[in-house]
Enzyme design. Sequence first.
Site, PDB file in Angstrom:
ATOM      1  N   ASP A  21    -115.289  -3.887-112.294  1.00  0.00           N
ATOM      2  CA  ASP A  21    -115.753  -4.672-111.148  1.00  0.00           C
ATOM      3  C   ASP A  21    -117.177  -4.215-110.876  1.00  0.00           C
ATOM      4  OD1 ASP A  21    -116.390  -5.750-108.684  1.00  0.00           O
ATOM      5  OD2 ASP A  21    -114.786  -4.748-107.572  1.00  0.00           O
ATOM      6  N   LYS A  83    -127.239  -6.849-107.657  1.00  0.00           N
ATOM      7  CA  LYS A  83    -126.431  -7.981-108.105  1.00  0.00           C
ATOM      8  C   LYS A  83    -126.996  -9.293-107.553  1.00  0.00           C
ATOM      9  CE  LYS A  83    -121.517  -9.319-108.247  1.00  0.00           C
ATOM     10  NZ  LYS A  83    -120.160  -8.808-107.911  1.00  0.00           N
ATOM     11  N   GLU A 182    -113.837 -13.034-109.983  1.00  0.00           N
ATOM     12  CA  GLU A 182    -113.247 -11.987-109.150  1.00  0.00           C
ATOM     13  C   GLU A 182    -111.927 -12.415-108.480  1.00  0.00           C
ATOM     14  OE1 GLU A 182    -116.665 -10.883-106.798  1.00  0.00           O
ATOM     15  OE2 GLU A 182    -117.643 -10.009-108.548  1.00  0.00           O
ATOM     16  N   ASP A 204    -112.463 -12.550 -99.722  1.00  0.00           N
ATOM     17  CA  ASP A 204    -113.166 -11.344-100.192  1.00  0.00           C
ATOM     18  C   ASP A 204    -114.365 -11.044 -99.306  1.00  0.00           C
ATOM     19  OD1 ASP A 204    -114.684  -9.425-101.489  1.00  0.00           O
ATOM     20  OD2 ASP A 204    -114.577 -10.362-103.465  1.00  0.00           O
TER      21      ASP A 204
HETATM   22  P1  ADP Z   1    -118.686  -5.108-102.808  1.00  0.00           P
HETATM   23  O1  ADP Z   1    -117.626  -6.007-103.305  1.00  0.00           O
HETATM   24  O2  ADP Z   1    -119.740  -5.782-101.984  1.00  0.00           O
HETATM   25  O3  ADP Z   1    -119.287  -4.226-103.865  1.00  0.00           O
HETATM   26  P2  ADP Z   1    -116.652  -3.437-101.453  1.00  0.00           P
HETATM   27  O4  ADP Z   1    -115.501  -4.325-101.651  1.00  0.00           O
HETATM   28  O5  ADP Z   1    -116.599  -2.091-102.094  1.00  0.00           O
HETATM   29  O6  ADP Z   1    -118.060  -4.100-101.749  1.00  0.00           O
HETATM   30  O7  ADP Z   1    -116.827  -3.259 -99.867  1.00  0.00           O
HETATM   31  C1  ADP Z   1    -117.778  -2.419 -99.316  1.00  0.00           C
HETATM   32  C2  ADP Z   1    -117.762  -2.589 -97.815  1.00  0.00           C
HETATM   33  O8  ADP Z   1    -116.466  -2.271 -97.306  1.00  0.00           O
HETATM   34  C3  ADP Z   1    -118.757  -1.664 -97.126  1.00  0.00           C
HETATM   35  O9  ADP Z   1    -119.442  -2.371 -96.123  1.00  0.00           O
HETATM   36  C4  ADP Z   1    -117.839  -0.617 -96.508  1.00  0.00           C
HETATM   37  O10 ADP Z   1    -118.400  -0.006 -95.362  1.00  0.00           O
HETATM   38  C5  ADP Z   1    -116.621  -1.459 -96.169  1.00  0.00           C
HETATM   39  N1  ADP Z   1    -115.425  -0.654 -95.960  1.00  0.00           N
HETATM   40  C6  ADP Z   1    -114.859   0.241 -96.807  1.00  0.00           C
HETATM   41  N2  ADP Z   1    -113.803   0.844 -96.247  1.00  0.00           N
HETATM   42  C7  ADP Z   1    -113.694   0.324 -94.983  1.00  0.00           C
HETATM   43  C8  ADP Z   1    -112.821   0.562 -93.876  1.00  0.00           C
HETATM   44  N3  ADP Z   1    -111.853   1.472 -93.941  1.00  0.00           N
HETATM   45  N4  ADP Z   1    -113.010  -0.171 -92.754  1.00  0.00           N
HETATM   46  C9  ADP Z   1    -114.008  -1.058 -92.655  1.00  0.00           C
HETATM   47  N5  ADP Z   1    -114.867  -1.319 -93.645  1.00  0.00           N
HETATM   48  C10 ADP Z   1    -114.723  -0.633 -94.805  1.00  0.00           C
HETATM   49 MG    MG Z   2    -116.414  -6.910-104.561  1.00  0.00          MG
END
Ligand code: ADP
Ligand code: MG
Length: 617
Positions: A21, A83, A182, A204
Amino acid sequence: MSSTFQIDFSAAHKPVIVGIDLGTTNSLVAFMDLTGPKVIPGPEGERLVPSIVSVRQDGEVVAGNPARQLLIEQPDRTVYSVKRLMGKGVSDIGEELRLFPFRIAEGSESVVRLQLGDRTFTPPEISAHVLRQLKQNAEAYLGRPVTQAVITVPAYFNDAQRQATKDAGRIAGLEVLRLVNEPTAASLAYGLDKRKDGVIAVYDLGGGTFDISILRLHEGIFEVLATNGDTHLGGDDIDNRLIQIALEDIQSEWGEDIGKNREAVQLLRRAVIQAKEELSFVPVTKIELEYQGKAYRRELTRDLFEKLIADIVERTLGPCRDCLRDAGLSPEQIDEVVLVGGSTRIPLVQKAVETLFKARPHTELNPDEVVALGAAVQAGILAGDVQDKLLLDVTPLSLGIETMGGVVSKLIHRNSTIPASATEIFTTGVDGQRNVLIHVVQGERELAKDCRSLARFDLKDIEPMPAGMARIEVRFLIDANGILNVSARDLRTGKEQSVDVKPSYGLTDEQVEAMILESYEKAEEDIRERQAREARVEADTIMNALEKAKQNDAWLELTDEERRTIDEALNRLLMVYHSDDHLLIRQSIEHLNNVTMKLAENMMNSAVSNALKGTKL
Ligand code: ADP
Ligand code: MG
């Protein structure tokens, strides 16, 4: 520098295909083991690798957590959210430049180049550094080389963005066997294919982007019915809102505006992210910042937090309704809802989704891991480990060609399932015309000038005929990765011309090749540097030991000649100590080792005889 690890190249295992991912905020790698898909942790046990790349002062490029650290120390040599720039030309990125501190190198033309210190990188090269880190983590964990991968992309990624993602894989030394959407990956991770039929909504909400997709499952086959979203909506918006409030507090408490101080804001960003993430699990927490001897502390309850972010959560619902409309469905017709992205851990988000779709969403898997897990399932399917699964994805934008008057004739409509093909017959507009220009465009607008130009090519030497008499067959074919091939054929002569569409904004094969070569060259340099450093560490050890030995009686027991030989050998080692040739250093170490053999024996003897003396009492 990460620790070294051993790879067993002789392993009799068949090669493993990993699932990746490659996220805007975080990236992950997973693989299929005997029990199912598993996320592969990094050297410190971390499961998420921040999609951040930084060029250190000494020129070494680092990705992931070490790069995140450098985001504070050297923000102008560090880049994140790349990205957003994948597969885009300079003219496409105005919006991103307004919102993100990307430093575009001067002279960037069709391919964007980012300036990091004194070096420049294309977005696929930056992503390749993240991929290389994931590849390394996987190799260390699995103990064998990893050269093949399935990588996920947002369902709305166009041709250029998909190509750029494949390029990134190649630059990182990974053969990208398949790009998977995704939401499709997330559904696979949940094994939703086990139910026979149904409609699935995948919601998502990640760090900086929001995507909603609706999939139909029929006889165990996934089909993407529609996608929608907002490319600038996610956890970052929540963070910024909390930062704003904290900055106002600090202004009134300290009488100081630290909003212009990049380092202070980065530290505050970390503090609010921590508080936000905790609030998903506990009803109250604190935002804490210590900066230049001053402390800021503020309690934050989940109730207040939910009020503060209500409008951000609300903004995800419009695209959801549009997506339902595009799919021709009402909320009641959604059977399963899957939550993806770290921000869906927020209880308020879960509530909003449940209310809209009138169904309890799946939350059993970690929302930031499901996409990687699904990519691993797809990898397993390709490796033949998992059977009976077939995936269908959808093309996000319509594809067509420009016809007379600059009007677009669509061949493949948006949201068509892929692989897909379409054929249409066209004719000439001018008497005696010998060449036709095929201009391939992507987009929903009616005029070619408002769509994205993907490629142009000429079908030459067609038989001259009165206008409207020639018959030219144009065929579009989209493969399972969503990548387009266009061919045109003069039906009278059978002459044919075809292109794998090379998007206007992308890297040429030669450029990708050059980047791969460069990364190999750099890899060699890196290895040489490491070997030299390791040799120097060894040299230090033996020189320290010699220093100590000289204090020992055994040193005095040597002849003058022997002592001189040893000192000469020591000088020789000192002379080559800073050389970058590890072999030279090692030769001198070995020489010093040889000439100090007798000294070492004498010392052993005296140690032994001392020990014997000791036991005699
Ligand atoms: P992406 O798909 O954009 O790479 P992710 O799916 O890894 O990102 O999501 C990252 C986001 O999720 C960040 O903004 C992070 O702060 C938030 N996040 C991660 N854990 C939590 C949580 N426990 N509560 C709220 N937000 C969260
Ligand atoms: Mg993602």
